[in-house]
Design a protein around this motif. Sequence first.
Motif, PDB file in Angstrom:
ATOM      1  N   THR A 114      61.911  65.201  69.072  1.00 47.17           N
ATOM      2  CA  THR A 114      60.823  64.331  69.507  1.00 47.17           C
ATOM      3  C   THR A 114      60.796  63.050  68.696  1.00 47.17           C
ATOM      4  O   THR A 114      60.850  63.093  67.465  1.00 47.17           O
ATOM      5  N   VAL A 115      60.707  61.944  69.404  1.00 46.85           N
ATOM      6  CA  VAL A 115      60.392  60.656  68.785  1.00 46.85           C
ATOM      7  C   VAL A 115      59.086  60.208  69.428  1.00 46.85           C
ATOM      8  O   VAL A 115      58.992  60.118  70.648  1.00 46.85           O
ATOM      9  N   PHE A 116      58.075  59.987  68.616  1.00 45.60           N
ATOM     10  CA  PHE A 116      56.752  59.633  69.119  1.00 45.60           C
ATOM     11  C   PHE A 116      56.274  58.402  68.377  1.00 45.60           C
ATOM     12  O   PHE A 116      56.126  58.420  67.148  1.00 45.60           O
ATOM     13  N   LYS A 117      56.043  57.312  69.113  1.00 47.63           N
ATOM     14  CA  LYS A 117      55.601  56.057  68.504  1.00 47.63           C
ATOM     15  C   LYS A 117      54.345  55.570  69.216  1.00 47.63           C
ATOM     16  O   LYS A 117      54.404  55.154  70.374  1.00 47.63           O
ATOM     17  N   ALA A 118      53.232  55.664  68.503  1.00 48.91           N
ATOM     18  CA  ALA A 118      51.961  55.187  69.054  1.00 48.91           C
ATOM     19  C   ALA A 118      50.995  54.984  67.893  1.00 48.91           C
ATOM     20  O   ALA A 118      50.975  55.774  66.958  1.00 48.91           O
ATOM     21  N   ASP A 119      50.234  53.935  67.978  1.00 48.75           N
ATOM     22  CA  ASP A 119      49.249  53.623  66.943  1.00 48.75           C
ATOM     23  C   ASP A 119      47.871  53.631  67.593  1.00 48.75           C
ATOM     24  O   ASP A 119      47.461  52.641  68.206  1.00 48.75           O
ATOM     25  N   PHE A 120      47.177  54.764  67.479  1.00 50.96           N
ATOM     26  CA  PHE A 120      45.878  54.911  68.106  1.00 50.96           C
ATOM     27  C   PHE A 120      44.778  54.388  67.172  1.00 50.96           C
ATOM     28  O   PHE A 120      44.658  54.852  66.044  1.00 50.96           O
ATOM     29  N   LYS A 121      43.988  53.471  67.670  1.00 48.28           N
ATOM     30  CA  LYS A 121      42.921  52.890  66.851  1.00 48.28           C
ATOM     31  C   LYS A 121      41.685  53.788  66.784  1.00 48.28           C
ATOM     32  O   LYS A 121      40.953  53.775  65.817  1.00 48.28           O
ATOM     33  N   ASN A 122      41.447  54.555  67.836  1.00 48.10           N
ATOM     34  CA  ASN A 122      40.298  55.448  67.889  1.00 48.10           C
ATOM     35  C   ASN A 122      40.767  56.852  67.504  1.00 48.10           C
ATOM     36  O   ASN A 122      41.632  57.413  68.169  1.00 48.10           O
ATOM     37  N   PRO A 123      40.203  57.470  66.454  1.00 49.46           N
ATOM     38  CA  PRO A 123      40.684  58.782  66.020  1.00 49.46           C
ATOM     39  C   PRO A 123      40.226  59.941  66.891  1.00 49.46           C
ATOM     40  O   PRO A 123      40.772  61.043  66.789  1.00 49.46           O
ATOM     41  N   LYS A 124      39.256  59.719  67.776  1.00 50.14           N
ATOM     42  CA  LYS A 124      38.713  60.825  68.553  1.00 50.14           C
ATOM     43  C   LYS A 124      38.274  60.351  69.930  1.00 50.14           C
ATOM     44  O   LYS A 124      37.687  59.288  70.069  1.00 50.14           O
ATOM     45  N   LEU A 125      38.591  61.147  70.945  1.00 51.72           N
ATOM     46  CA  LEU A 125      38.123  60.913  72.308  1.00 51.72           C
ATOM     47  C   LEU A 125      37.444  62.197  72.767  1.00 51.72           C
ATOM     48  O   LEU A 125      38.121  63.201  73.020  1.00 51.72           O
ATOM     49  N   GLY A 126      36.131  62.209  72.815  1.00 52.18           N
ATOM     50  CA  GLY A 126      35.403  63.443  73.088  1.00 52.18           C
ATOM     51  C   GLY A 126      35.675  64.443  71.980  1.00 52.18           C
ATOM     52  O   GLY A 126      35.534  64.128  70.800  1.00 52.18           O
ATOM     53  N   ASP A 127      36.117  65.645  72.353  1.00 56.00           N
ATOM     54  CA  ASP A 127      36.462  66.679  71.377  1.00 56.00           C
ATOM     55  C   ASP A 127      37.936  66.667  71.013  1.00 56.00           C
ATOM     56  O   ASP A 127      38.431  67.598  70.382  1.00 56.00           O
ATOM     57  N   PHE A 128      38.641  65.635  71.414  1.00 53.81           N
ATOM     58  CA  PHE A 128      40.094  65.556  71.244  1.00 53.81           C
ATOM     59  C   PHE A 128      40.430  64.589  70.112  1.00 53.81           C
ATOM     60  O   PHE A 128      40.150  63.394  70.205  1.00 53.81           O
TER      61      PHE A 128
END
Length: 193
Positions: A114-128
């Motif tokens: 797996t190669v996974f490249k993403a920079d998420f600014k929000n640490p949580k979406l609902g319970d996820f």
Amino acid sequence: MRRGTSERLSNETEITVQVDLDGGNVKIETGVGFFDHMLTLFAFQARIGLEIKAKGDLWIDAHHTVEDTAIGLGIALTEALGAKAGIERYGEARVPMDETLASVVLDFSGRPFTVFKADFKNPKLGDFDTELAEEFFQGLSRSARMTIHAEVMYGSNTHHMIEGLFKALGRAVRQAVAVTGQGVPSTKGLIDG
């Protein structure tokens, strides 16, 4: 019949997965609303039947539920593909979600990577917890024994970024599992890693 099932029972989760690569009902119940939404989008874009029932230790967090669901999905996909005779094997998709562009390229190679490249600014979406998106892709790669390169090329809305990745995964899987020939798509004559 290109169908596969898996059942996973541990001290952390109870998960059943049914996959039909040629279509069917989609019913997802993991107890994590955002994750259910992503899996539904994945199945729709892949044009597969997918039923998942998961109970997990959500009083801790969603980590075990997400990871074990990915493992169950990968096992069911592997069973549905059998010897992989006639499939395209490779798949790729780029999906725009408003300001976001997401890409997934994969190979049902028998070699999990797996190669996974993403920079998420929000640490949580609902319970996820958004870091669980990467855990899902890694768990799926390991259990389905496939190589996955997933990348958010650009974007700012975390929901759009993760949704783009799951939709791209679905479209790439649809392409890869399509029956377009005969025999195993490898010069080795088998796909085992």
